[in-house]
Design a protein around this motif. Sequence first.
Motif, PDB file in Angstrom:
ATOM      1  N   THR A   5       0.804  -1.219   0.000  1.00  0.00           N
ATOM      2  CA  THR A   5       0.000   0.000   0.000  1.00  0.00           C
ATOM      3  C   THR A   5       0.835   1.267   0.000  1.00  0.00           C
ATOM      4  O   THR A   5       0.583   2.186  -0.763  1.00  0.00           O
ATOM      5  CB  THR A   5      -0.954  -0.011   1.214  1.00  0.00           C
ATOM      6  N   PHE A   6       1.819   1.309   0.825  1.00  0.00           N
ATOM      7  CA  PHE A   6       2.601   2.543   0.943  1.00  0.00           C
ATOM      8  C   PHE A   6       4.026   2.402   0.405  1.00  0.00           C
ATOM      9  O   PHE A   6       4.830   3.311   0.546  1.00  0.00           O
ATOM     10  CB  PHE A   6       2.619   3.015   2.403  1.00  0.00           C
ATOM     11  N   GLU A   7       4.296   1.251  -0.202  1.00  0.00           N
ATOM     12  CA  GLU A   7       5.648   0.993  -0.683  1.00  0.00           C
ATOM     13  C   GLU A   7       6.100   2.046  -1.703  1.00  0.00           C
ATOM     14  O   GLU A   7       7.226   2.537  -1.655  1.00  0.00           O
ATOM     15  CB  GLU A   7       5.701  -0.397  -1.317  1.00  0.00           C
ATOM     16  N   THR A   8       5.175   2.390  -2.586  1.00  0.00           N
ATOM     17  CA  THR A   8       5.518   3.359  -3.633  1.00  0.00           C
ATOM     18  C   THR A   8       5.955   4.686  -3.012  1.00  0.00           C
ATOM     19  O   THR A   8       6.984   5.249  -3.396  1.00  0.00           O
ATOM     20  CB  THR A   8       4.283   3.616  -4.524  1.00  0.00           C
ATOM     21  N   PHE A   9       5.175   5.146  -2.046  1.00  0.00           N
ATOM     22  CA  PHE A   9       5.495   6.446  -1.426  1.00  0.00           C
ATOM     23  C   PHE A   9       6.824   6.366  -0.667  1.00  0.00           C
ATOM     24  O   PHE A   9       7.659   7.269  -0.750  1.00  0.00           O
ATOM     25  CB  PHE A   9       4.378   6.870  -0.465  1.00  0.00           C
TER      26      PHE A   9
END
Lengths: 435, 384
Positions: free
Chosen positions: B11-15
Amino acid sequence: MANKAKYKTAPLKCWKKAKELRNKYYEDYAKAHERGGLRWAGGAWTFSAIPSGLGEDVWSLSSEPYGASIAFNKELSLRCLEATEKAGYARDLCAYMRNYWGSIILNEYAFGGPFPKPDFLWQDHICCSHAKWYQVVSDLENGIPHFCIDVAAGPYTEVAPHKIDYLVGQMHDGIEWLEKTTGRKYNDELLIEAVKNEFRSTSTWAEVCVYNKQVPAPLDEKTMYSLYVLGTLNKHDRSTADFYDELRDEVKERVESGIAAIPNERCRLMSDTQPPWGFLSIFRYMEEFGALSVGSLYTFGLIGIWEDKPDGSWGPRTTPMEQGIEIKDRDQALRLYADWSLSKPEWQHFYSPHLKTEMMIRIAKEWHLDGVMLHYNRGCEGLSVGIAENRLGLIEAGFPVMAFEGNMGDEREFDEARVRDRFDAFMETLEVKKD
Amino acid sequence: MANQAVLDQETFETFHNWRVNRAEYAKQWKKRTGGKIIGYFCTYVPEELLYAAGILPVRILGSHEVQDVTEPHIFAMFCPFCRDCLAQGLKGRFDYLDGITIAQSCLHIRQSFTSWQKHIPVDYNYYLPMPNHVQSPRAAPFLTKELEVFKASLEKWLGRKIDDAAIDDAIEVYNRNRDLLWKVYELRKGDAPPLTGEEAMEMVLSSQMVDKQDHNAALETLLTRLSKRESTRSTGTRLMILGSENDDIEFIRMVELCDATFVTDDHCTGSRYFWNNVKLNGNRLENIAERYIKRVPCPSKDWPQRTRVAHVLELAKTYGIQGAIVMQQKFCDPHEIDTPALIKALNGVGLKTLFLEFDVTVPIGQFKVRVEAFLEMLQEDDLF
């Protein structure tokens, strides 16, 4: 540095008058209500000529010099600082501001009696603390009407009509606010008179400083502090403008007669930022070496207004009156006033330390300096901003620099013995010995 | 649960990756688009104008590492954040920048800009005199004029005009980003927020580092995922964090490991960055100016009225907070002056506060003891 010439010296004749004017200023403010008048408070930079349009019975308390006056009284200052800290404010904030707030919290006026609450606040915003200083004053005094003018339109080298409009618009709004707040009708004639006084006093102060280019210098910076302060208190008042005329004439006479500030001048220095007010004795210590500070961008340019002269030198800015400009109405007065104020030298550095370095190098050259003492002043972010870059720039230009850390208004952050040791070492590097 | 774990990780890996590998992203963006990159020092910079010019605006932030390169340039009485930012430049970590810019805010960060100007050569630099008196009706007309000058300066540098259509597109992309961030923040109001304060910080920080179109796409995906995400952790005590610039992920993580969740903030690395939009209505530059004048203010511009206090209290109420951590960068004057008033206001509505002073590195162990004591105190309130 082998020159051991001795010069004639003499006390300033107008010294007593300067002291009287300063004392009168603080007394007028305290007694304003007894006389049926109004009291206002604001910074030394503020557009102090504007409230003059409310009448001739309106007196002000200028915040920074008041904070400095407290600092000079170490016992009172410590109590003020501690009272402010107890109220929850950080110890590293502006030392003037903390002294000032402490004076309110303790309800002690530095010149005797309880703290005289201002009727309104008329401030300028030059550093991060200026407008917010009076937010807190208003909190501490259970609410005081507050108006503040933002002067952050950019350096004078980039002045443009829309920048002047920004300041002048706020000034017009401020005058409406003053009328509404005080219930008084505004008098433009009084405004014009005050603005003219300010043009005259701030230009004449620069002229006084120019005389210090002379070797030997007719004034030392410690003495100048007691003279320039009138400009920080009441630059818009006729009494200040007239006094500076008198001072200018006397300093001119001193130069013509070869009267020096100190008899053994052989090392000319300048300082930077406000001095540690509780420790002005360091200037007397310097004199033991024949060293004197001939001034600084601070003493020259916080109040003095300057311009480039046709011969390339730095001198007093030509006033609108000298240019033959007749000031006819409010808007014209405010426009000239805004332009004049934005050209203040001790303002340009807020935009770039490199502009300040250029001015300092100019002073070092034109005032024939041997070195520079930089006060890394923990008490004032506004004047210490960029100071490390100034040091690098001065060294690059070939001027020896002594940096010392301290605080203009919090004696707990000034180590006098250490600064004296550092000064000894600085003198040794300049090959200057004690008499 | 296995699917949930994968979801959580992704979920937040990209950010997170964008934040950690920001230099790599920037260099690839440059290669991909052929555009220029400008580093900015303060969130009052109107990024829309840069974006309309085909420039990628990226915020210059510190690294939270102890450094020894800024001492000759910035006096140590100024905030650690401004010194940390300059250190990144001096260490060559922003060697992909074509230019730098700052919008007038505090004196501290201004020094990072002016020292960068002199010692870290870039092709373009610009100081924008953003007005401080944002409560004055004179501020927006002044800023509009300043934006005209800024636009002309950019056009001169780039050798081409910035047309109205490009400005409209930039405003749309930026408004979209703010809307999406705001939607994610709305989810934090729930009893079991589907994201932590740490994740929220990763999300907003990365938005200051990457192309907003890329960020918008990631936010769209995020919102879909969050709608399906079931929180696997206890929310614990609902906290707010407010104060100076704060990108201290490690601190946020530490607090949230103590059975607490940050559900909102008042930071320029958080809600203050995206809280209001540009409202298009006639003159584009006027509209952009209005947005920056009317945004939730930095305390350096919050005068003569203290509007932040009401805003913070409103956040506290709508996000249902139980306590607040008031932090500040050491020596940060504007926040230092506001802090007593903010604490008094929060205490006045029955909310307890913990004040912490941050440096480039924070003493996690000591802070943990203080945070735990604070949380225990709040939990006792629930018991009794």
